[in-house]
Design a protein around this motif. Structure first.
Motif, short mmCIF file in Angstrom:
data_model
loop_
_atom_site.label_atom_id
_atom_site.label_comp_id
_atom_site.label_asym_id
_atom_site.label_seq_id
_atom_site.Cartn_x
_atom_site.Cartn_y
_atom_site.Cartn_z
N LEU A 79 0.83 -1.22 -0.02
CA LEU A 79 -0.08 0.03 0.16
C LEU A 79 0.86 1.29 -0.10
O LEU A 79 0.31 2.43 -0.39
N LEU A 85 -0.81 2.57 -7.10
CA LEU A 85 -1.30 3.36 -5.87
C LEU A 85 -0.81 4.79 -5.91
O LEU A 85 -1.52 5.65 -5.68
N SER A 89 -2.91 8.35 -6.07
CA SER A 89 -2.79 9.28 -5.18
C SER A 89 -2.29 10.40 -5.98
O SER A 89 -2.93 11.59 -5.56
N GLN A 163 -9.57 5.24 -5.43
CA GLN A 163 -8.37 4.68 -4.81
C GLN A 163 -8.67 3.67 -3.75
O GLN A 163 -7.77 2.79 -3.58
N SER A 164 -9.72 3.81 -3.04
CA SER A 164 -9.87 2.65 -2.07
C SER A 164 -10.24 1.39 -2.63
O SER A 164 -9.83 0.31 -2.20
N ARG A 167 -6.93 0.35 -3.40
CA ARG A 167 -6.02 -0.44 -2.21
C ARG A 167 -6.66 -1.86 -1.93
O ARG A 167 -5.96 -2.62 -1.63
#
Length: 463
Positions: A79, A85, A89, A163-164, A167
Motif C-alpha cells: 500500500l 497506488l 494518489s 483509490q479505495s 487499495r
C-alpha cells in the motif's frame, strides 16, 4: 466625498443582494435510492437482498481473519510502495487542484497595477504614472460556477473511492499471490515425497529383477514414472519462483524471487452470510465511484445550461494617476475610483452552446448506464462468489474422502506388488491416483482461501 459614500453604499447593497443570489442552491442529482430504483427497473430484486437484517459476516478488517502477521506486513508495504497506488494518489492531488480552481472562480478577484516612467518612457513617451487597485467578481446568478465546482467535488470523491477500490484490490492481490505461492510450495513438497517413494519403487523393481522374480518392464516403468515426477517437480519450482517475483512486484521490490513466505494454508471456518442486504451497494468503492461520476456528469449539464444565460460581473477600482505631459481633467482628479458592472449575454454562437448541452446530457446518460452496469456487476459478484464458496466447501469434503480411499488402496497395492500379485503398472497407476487426489486437495484448500477473499471484495469489506 459625499458621492463616494453614496456609491459605496449602493455597492454594498448590490453586493449583499448578489451574495444572497449566489448562495441559492443549484439543482441536485438524485439520491442513491433514486439511482438504484433506475438500476432495478428491469427486474425484481430477490427478497434476500431486500429484507435481510444481517449486517453481513464481513469484518471491517477482513485481513485479520487470516491471523497472519507476515502477510499483514506485506500488504502494508504494498500500500505504500505499489506504483499503481502512487499513480492514483497523484490523480487525487490533480482532482483536488481542479476543485480549488473551480472554487476560486466563485470568489472575487483582486489585482494591483503600478507604473512609473520618465517623460520619454513607455511606448508613446506619455510619462503616465500611478497605481490602481482593481476588483472583479462574477455573480453566479444561474449557478454555472457552482455547478462546475460541484462537478469537481463529485469527481474528487469518485477519485477517492476509486483509490479505495484500488487499495482493496492490491491487498486482495497480495493475499491471493501469497497463498498461491504457499500452495505451490506445498505441492513441491508433495511431489518430492512422491519422488522419494518412486525411488524406493524403482529400487524394489531392480532388486526383484536382479533375483529373477521381476521383469525389465517393471524396472523401466518405475524409472519412467520417477522421471515424470521429477519433471513435474521442476515445473513447480519454476512456478513457485514466478509467484515470488509477482509478489515482489506488488510490493514494489526488485523481482529476485528471494522473498520468504510462510508455507502453509490457513483454515477458514467462519460462517457465510445467509442473506445479503441492499446496503452493500453503499459499501463497495466501485459502486460509490460510479455514483459520484454520475453526479459529476449531472452538474456538468447544469453548467452547460447556465452557460446559455447572461453572465454578470461586478467591478470596482481605486487608484491615483499622474502624468508629466498631460493635464488630467478635474473629473479624473485623484484618487480615481469606479464602481460598475459588466453584463455579457450570448446571442448567437453558431449552435455551440446548444451542442455543448447535448454533449453533457449524453455524458450524463452514459454515466447513468455505467452506474447501472456497476450495480449489476456487484450483485453478480456476490451471487457468483457465494455460490463458489459453497461449492468449494462441498468439494473439499469429497476430495478428502478421495485422498483417504486412495491412500488405503495404494497401501494395499504395495502389498500385492511385493507378493507378486500385480505388476508395476498397477502400482504406478494407484500411486498417481493418490498423488492426483492429494494435489486436488491442496488446490481446493487454496481455492477456498481465494474465494473467501473474493467474497470479502464482493461484499465491499475493507481492510
Amino acid at each position: 466625498m459625499k458621492n463616494l459614500n453614496t456609491n459605496i453604499f449602493k455597492f454594498l447593497l448590490i453586493f449583499s443582494g448578489l451574495c444572497i443570489i449566489q448562495s441559492c442552491a443549484v439543482k441536485q442529482p438524485g439520491t442513491s435510492e433514486d439511482l438504484q430504483e433506475e438500476a432495478f427497473a428491469n427486474f425484481i430484486l430477490p427478497s434476500t437482498w431486500q429484507n435481510s437484517a444481517d449486517t453481513l459476516a464481513v469484518k471491517d478488517n477482513w485481513l485479520s481473519t487470516f491471523n497472519h502477521p507476515v502477510l499483514d506486513s506485506m500488504v502494508n508495504e504494498a500500500l505504500v510502495y505499489n506504483p499503481d497506488l502512487r499513480i492514483s494518489s497523484a490523480r487525487i492531488e490533480e482532482a483536488n487542484g481542479y476543485l480549488q480552481a473551480a472554487q476560486a472562480a466563485l470568489r472575487p478577484a483582486f489585482s494591483i497595477l503600478g507604473r512609473e516612467s520618465t517623460k520619454l518612457g513607455g511606448t508613446f513617451g506619455n510619462g503616465l504614472n500611478g497605481a490602481l487597485f482593481a476588483a472583479s467578481w462574477e455573480i453566479d446568478i444561474w449557478g454555472r460556477l457552482r455547478s462546475a465546482r460541484s462537478a469537481e467535488e463529485a469527481n474528487l470523491e469518485a477519485m477517492k473511492s476509486e483509490q479505495s477500490f484500488a487499495r482493496l484490490s492490491i491487498a486482495a492481490h497480495v493475499t491471493r499471490t501469497y497463498f498461491l505461492a504457499s500452495k505451490t510450495y506445498l505441492q513441491m513438497q508433495l511431489a518430492q515425497q512422491m519422488i522419494e517413494l518412486s525411488e524406493k519403487m524403482k529400487t524394489i523393481s531392480q532388486n526383484r529383477f536382479d533375483i529373477g522374480i521381476g521383469t525389465q518392464i517393471d524396472v523401466e516403468m518405475a524409472n519412467a514414472n520417477l522421471n515424470s515426477l521429477k519433471d513435474a517437480n521442476r515445473q513447480l519450482k519454476l512456478a513457485y519462483a514466478n509467484q515470488l517475483r509477482a509478489l515482489e512486484l506488488l510490493l514494489g521490490r526488485y523481482p529476485s524471487a528471494d522473498i520468504e513466505v510462510k508455507n502453509e494454508l490457513v483454515e477458514l471456518n467462519a460462517e457465510i452470510p445467509a442473506g445479503i442486504p441492499l446496503q452493500i451497494l453503499e459499501r463497495r468503492p466501485d459502486v460509490l465511484a460510479s455514483q459520484q461520476r454520475y453526479n459529476a456528469a449531472f452538474y456538468r449539464v447544469g453548467e452547460a445550461e447556465a452557460a446559455k444565460l447572461p453572465q454578470l460581473s461586478l467591478t470596482a477600482s481605486l487608484g491615483v494617476l499622474d502624468s508629466q505631459i498631460f493635464q488630467l481633467s478635474d473629473e479624473f482628479s485623484n484618487p480615481i475610483r469606479s464602481i460598475g458592472g459588466e453584463l455579457v449575454a450570448p446571442i448567437y454562437q453558431g449552435g455551440a452552446l446548444k451542442a455543448n448541452v447535448a454533449i453533457r446530457t449524453a455524458q450524463q446518460k452514459q454515466a447513468l448506464e455505467n452506474y447501472n452496469r456497476t450495480v449489476l456487476n456487484a450483485m453478480a459478484d456476490v451471487e457468483n462468489t457465494l455460490d463458489a464458496v459453497q461449492t468449494v466447501g462441498e468439494r473439499e469434503i469429497f476430495i478428502k474422502q478421495s485422498v483417504e480411499s486412495n491412500q488405503i488402496a495404494f497401501e494395499l497395492e504395495q502389498v500385492r506388488f511385493k507378493v507378486g500379485l500385480v505388476d508395476m503398472r498397477n502400482l504406478i497407476d494407484q500411486q498417481m491416483d493418490l498423488y492426483k487426489s492429494e494435489t486436488d486437495l491442496l488446490n481446493i484448500k487454496g481455492e477456498k482461501i481465494i474465494q473467501r477473499i473474493n467474497l470479502y471484495m464482493a461484499l465491499g469489506g475493507n481492510m
